[in-house]
Design a protein around this motif. Structure first.
Motif, short mmCIF file in Angstrom:
data_model
loop_
_atom_site.label_atom_id
_atom_site.label_comp_id
_atom_site.label_asym_id
_atom_site.label_seq_id
_atom_site.Cartn_x
_atom_site.Cartn_y
_atom_site.Cartn_z
N PRO A 186 1.96 11.24 9.78
CA PRO A 186 2.48 11.59 11.10
C PRO A 186 3.61 10.67 11.58
CG PRO A 186 0.42 10.41 11.32
CD PRO A 186 0.63 10.61 9.84
N SER A 187 4.34 11.18 12.57
CA SER A 187 5.34 10.42 13.33
C SER A 187 6.51 9.94 12.49
CB SER A 187 4.68 9.21 14.03
OG SER A 187 3.62 9.65 14.86
N GLN A 188 6.83 10.66 11.43
CA GLN A 188 8.01 10.35 10.63
C GLN A 188 8.40 11.60 9.84
OE1 GLN A 188 6.75 8.27 6.59
NE2 GLN A 188 5.80 7.18 8.30
N ARG A 189 9.67 11.69 9.46
CA ARG A 189 10.13 12.83 8.67
C ARG A 189 9.73 12.59 7.21
NH1 ARG A 189 13.71 16.93 9.33
NH2 ARG A 189 12.74 16.93 11.39
N ASN A 190 9.06 13.57 6.61
CA ASN A 190 8.59 13.44 5.24
C ASN A 190 9.00 14.65 4.40
OD1 ASN A 190 6.86 10.94 5.56
ND2 ASN A 190 5.86 12.28 7.03
N TYR A 191 9.12 14.39 3.10
CA TYR A 191 9.45 15.43 2.13
C TYR A 191 8.49 15.28 0.96
CZ TYR A 191 13.68 15.24 4.93
OH TYR A 191 14.56 15.23 5.99
N TYR A 192 7.93 16.40 0.53
CA TYR A 192 6.85 16.33 -0.46
C TYR A 192 7.12 17.23 -1.66
CZ TYR A 192 4.15 14.43 3.49
OH TYR A 192 3.71 13.69 4.57
N THR A 193 6.53 16.81 -2.79
CA THR A 193 6.30 17.70 -3.91
C THR A 193 4.97 17.28 -4.52
OG1 THR A 193 7.25 18.71 -5.89
CG2 THR A 193 7.49 16.33 -5.67
N MET A 194 4.54 17.99 -5.55
CA MET A 194 3.21 17.73 -6.09
C MET A 194 3.22 17.93 -7.61
SD MET A 194 3.79 20.97 -5.26
CE MET A 194 3.69 20.83 -3.48
N LYS A 195 2.24 17.31 -8.27
CA LYS A 195 2.07 17.46 -9.72
C LYS A 195 0.58 17.58 -10.04
CE LYS A 195 6.16 14.67 -10.87
NZ LYS A 195 6.66 13.49 -11.61
N ALA A 196 0.29 18.20 -11.15
CA ALA A 196 -1.08 18.29 -11.63
C ALA A 196 -1.05 18.21 -13.16
CB ALA A 196 -1.74 19.58 -11.18
#
Length: 332
Positions: free
Chosen positions: A182-192
């Motif tokens: 929370p309270s910040q700009r975030n960018y995500y990706t994921m791996k499995a």
């Protein structure tokens, strides 16, 4: 009336002839020459055990493409991109904000510049700069490692088998969630990925038919048919729950090359180790990979306007970016 039709036909023929005269074939020698640029790809994280840098030459848009044996390249399971050839004789230096630096050597067997992360640990919150001096130009790029991570929460894993006999393979379907920082700009990706002990049986005709056991890791891919994206931003979603697309991992049917011998893998019957990763990435990482993903999905459609591929590499192309990842392991 017939006179008018004849005049119209004469006009049409004259017009077509005039159009044909506007078409001129330009020989290749007179086409403007494209300029090769250095293409740099490197992705760093505090959790990685190695630092890898891929340097290649761009393929000019004009001219004839020559396949020199280097097709699609993968670096750190992050990006698949097309390359015009590997640059082997460069000087690659990685520097942190304290001006501490290290040279990254070229490993010919991997066609990549590789360094153990233990020799230059990557730290959260630190800014790094990479420079590469090459025969076709010098490039530079910087990135800052995100400070926080978020862990995979609820997950769902389904398995099924396809085929029979030697073509039998095991398929995993994986989904998981995580909560936005929370309270910040975030960018995500994921791996499995799944690591499993396999029994490797030499193919018929091999001098030594003795099977061997080996742990093999299989990486999944993401099917975005459920409208979830492989690259996600928390814009207007601060602090909410995020979900992966449909993840698919399949293995068990592909032959394995080990020490120059070809083996057919079968399951040992032991439990699998599943790794679920959430990557909190830089904006550079998000922008670059998302643009590449959108372009790849267009499948060469000539009626769709291409998306410009951004780069943070000065005087070159590609991407140098960082992530801070969490890894949840499950014995399944």
């Amino acid at each position: 009336m017939k006179l008018l039709i004849k005049i119209w036909l004469i006009g049409m023929v004259a017009g077509l002839c005039a159009c044909e005269s506007l078409i001129t074939t330009i020989p290749d020698s007179k086409l403007p020459k494209g300029t090769e640029k250095v293409v740099l790809h490197a992705y760093i994280s505090p959790q990685d055990t190695v630092i890898m840098v891929k340097l290649t030459k761009s393929t000019p848009l004009l001219g004839v493409y020559q396949n020199n044996g280097f097709g699609f390249s993968v670096i750190g399971n992050d990006t698949i991109y097309y390359t015009g050839g590997v640059i082997e004789n460069a000087s690659v230096i990685l520097t942190d904000s304290k001006k501490q630096s290290v040279s990254i050597p070229y490993v010919k067997t991997q066609a990549t510049y590789v360094l153990s992360a233990s020799q230059f640990p990557i730290k959260a919150g630190e800014t790094y700069t990479i420079t590469a001096e090459t025969p076709i130009g010098n490039v530079e790029a910087s990135c800052t490692v995100p400070t926080e991570t978020t862990l995979a929460l609820d997950y769902k894993i389904d398995t099924l088998y396809e085929g029979s006999g030697n073509s039998r393979r095991k398929i995993f379907h994986i989904n998981f969630d995580w909560r936005d920082i929370p309270s910040q700009r975030n960018y995500y990706t994921m791996k499995a990925s799944i690591t499993s002990k396999m029994i490797l049986t030499p193919l018929a005709g091999t001098e030594d038919p003795t099977p061997i056991e080996k742990y093999i890791t299989y990486t999944g891919y993401w099917d975005e048919e459920n409208r979830q994206s492989q690259y996600q931003s928390d814009a207007n979603r601060d602090g909410t729950i995020f979900s992966t697309p449909n993840g698919v991992i399949q293995f068990g049917s592909d032959l394995v090359n080990d020490n120059g011998k070809i083996y057919r893998p079968t399951f040992s019957g032991e439990k699998d180790i599943i790794a679920l990763e959430v990557l909190n990435t830089e904006k550079n990482y998000y922008d670059y990979h998302r643009a590449v993903r959108v372009n790849n999905r267009q499948n060469g459609n000539p009626f769709v306007e291409p998306v410009p591929i951004p780069t943070n590499v000065k005087n070159g192309l590609g991407c140098f970016a960082a992530s801070n990842k969490s890894i949840r392991t499950i014995v399944y």
